[in-house]
Design an enzyme around this catalytic site. Structure first.
Site, PDB file in Angstrom:
ATOM      1  N   GLY A  76      26.915  42.999  44.514  1.00 37.56           N
ATOM      2  CA  GLY A  76      25.829  42.146  44.126  1.00 37.56           C
ATOM      3  C   GLY A  76      26.222  40.728  44.307  1.00 37.56           C
ATOM      4  O   GLY A  76      27.243  40.184  44.560  1.00 37.56           O
ATOM      5  N   LEU A  77      25.167  39.855  43.989  1.00 38.55           N
ATOM      6  CA  LEU A  77      25.353  38.354  44.075  1.00 38.55           C
ATOM      7  C   LEU A  77      26.128  37.871  43.003  1.00 38.55           C
ATOM      8  O   LEU A  77      26.381  38.722  42.034  1.00 38.55           O
ATOM      9  CB  LEU A  77      23.806  37.639  43.850  1.00 38.55           C
ATOM     10  N   SER A  78      26.892  36.722  42.952  1.00 40.02           N
ATOM     11  CA  SER A  78      27.339  36.012  42.011  1.00 40.02           C
ATOM     12  C   SER A  78      26.406  35.775  40.898  1.00 40.02           C
ATOM     13  O   SER A  78      25.341  35.505  41.211  1.00 40.02           O
ATOM     14  CB  SER A  78      28.172  34.898  42.599  1.00 40.02           C
ATOM     15  N   GLY A  79      26.849  36.211  39.531  1.00 32.56           N
ATOM     16  CA  GLY A  79      25.812  36.094  38.484  1.00 32.56           C
ATOM     17  C   GLY A  79      24.978  37.275  38.249  1.00 32.56           C
ATOM     18  O   GLY A  79      24.233  37.462  37.326  1.00 32.56           O
ATOM     19  N   SER A  80      25.131  38.265  38.955  1.00 32.23           N
ATOM     20  CA  SER A  80      24.036  39.613  38.851  1.00 32.23           C
ATOM     21  C   SER A  80      24.517  40.517  37.887  1.00 32.23           C
ATOM     22  O   SER A  80      24.033  41.279  37.145  1.00 32.23           O
ATOM     23  CB  SER A  80      24.189  40.504  40.150  1.00 32.23           C
ATOM     24  N   GLY A  81      25.877  40.163  37.263  1.00 31.02           N
ATOM     25  CA  GLY A  81      26.606  40.923  36.223  1.00 31.02           C
ATOM     26  C   GLY A  81      27.610  42.020  36.365  1.00 31.02           C
ATOM     27  O   GLY A  81      28.049  42.524  35.588  1.00 31.02           O
ATOM     28  N   LYS A  82      28.121  41.929  37.629  1.00 34.59           N
ATOM     29  CA  LYS A  82      29.097  42.918  38.145  1.00 34.59           C
ATOM     30  C   LYS A  82      30.179  42.938  37.269  1.00 34.59           C
ATOM     31  O   LYS A  82      30.653  44.160  36.712  1.00 34.59           O
ATOM     32  CB  LYS A  82      29.746  42.739  39.488  1.00 34.59           C
ATOM     33  N   SER A  83      30.800  41.796  36.931  1.00 33.43           N
ATOM     34  CA  SER A  83      32.252  42.060  36.112  1.00 33.43           C
ATOM     35  C   SER A  83      32.021  42.175  34.692  1.00 33.43           C
ATOM     36  O   SER A  83      32.838  43.149  34.173  1.00 33.43           O
ATOM     37  CB  SER A  83      32.909  40.596  36.078  1.00 33.43           C
ATOM     38  N   SER A 129      31.460  41.494  47.887  1.00 29.48           N
ATOM     39  CA  SER A 129      31.313  42.201  49.247  1.00 29.48           C
ATOM     40  C   SER A 129      29.810  42.284  50.018  1.00 29.48           C
ATOM     41  O   SER A 129      29.170  43.361  49.899  1.00 29.48           O
ATOM     42  CB  SER A 129      31.700  43.752  49.093  1.00 29.48           C
TER      43      SER A 129
END
Length: 203
Positions: free
Chosen positions: A33-40, A107
């Site tokens: 997902g995009l940067s800032g989407s909440g993945k981490s 990715s």
């Protein structure tokens, strides 16, 4: 090209041996997902929840990996592909060791994600699309990256001047503009339970 002088050695300990020992299966939860989407944030919450249930789990996070293993890579398309190739190989080794691996990487390219999936057997690669509107990701911008990209300070930034190819058939979609971290991580836990990787907690 593979060197003909290199011969892989197979472990004498099977994945079923490890499953019996650990009490759970292994797989990679591939979050994109995009940067800032909440993945981490979601990945670490899933890791904590699994560990509390006695599951051997580990997060591979984009920023952390780029501080070490992939410190030699930049953000060109070629380097992004190599970044994902290395992470996929590391994740494969970790799943073979019996762990549940949660990756948190943008990715951005579908071909690279497909290549990563090909390293794993059926049910061992769970693609999770952490979907969030671009404007919300940019408004969060916890690291100030979007602002720096739009000012020209950062080149090849996904969503600004480099594309993000949405997954076509992810195993799970998390709309983080609507879901809380707890709700999103709960859906990943349910995905792992439904896939027989971990057992549901006692009622």
């Amino acid at each position: 090209m593979r060197d003909r002088n290199i011969t892989p050695h197979n472990s004498l300990v099977t994945r079923e041996d490890r499953r019996r020992l650990f009490g759970h299966g292994s797989c990679v939860v591939w979050m994109t997902g995009l940067s800032g989407s909440g993945k981490s944030t979601i990945a670490h919450e899933v890791e904590r929840g699994l560990t509390q249930r006695g599951v051997h789990a580990c997060v591979l996070d984009g920023d952390n990996v780029r501080h070490g293993l992939n410190a030699d890579l930049g953000f060109s398309d070629e380097d992004r592909r190599e970044n994902i190739r290395r992470i996929a190989e590391v994740a494969r080794l970790m799943t073979e060791a019996g762990l549940v691996v949660i990756t948190a990487f943008i990715s951005p390219f579908g071909e690279d994600r497909d290549r990563a999936r090909a390293l794993f057997g059926p049910g061992e690669f769970l693609e999770v699309y952490v979907r969030c509107p671009m404007e919300l990701c940019e408004s969060r911008d916890p690291k100030g990256l979007y602002a720096r990209a739009r000012s020209g300070e950062i080149a090849d930034f996904t969503g600004v001047d480099s594309p993000f190819e949405e997954p076509l058939k992810p195993d799970l979609i998390l709309d983080t503009n609507r879901l809380s971290v707890a709700e999103a991580s709960g859906r990943i836990m349910a995905l792992l339970e439904d896939g027989g990787i971990v057992s549901a907690p006692p009622a």
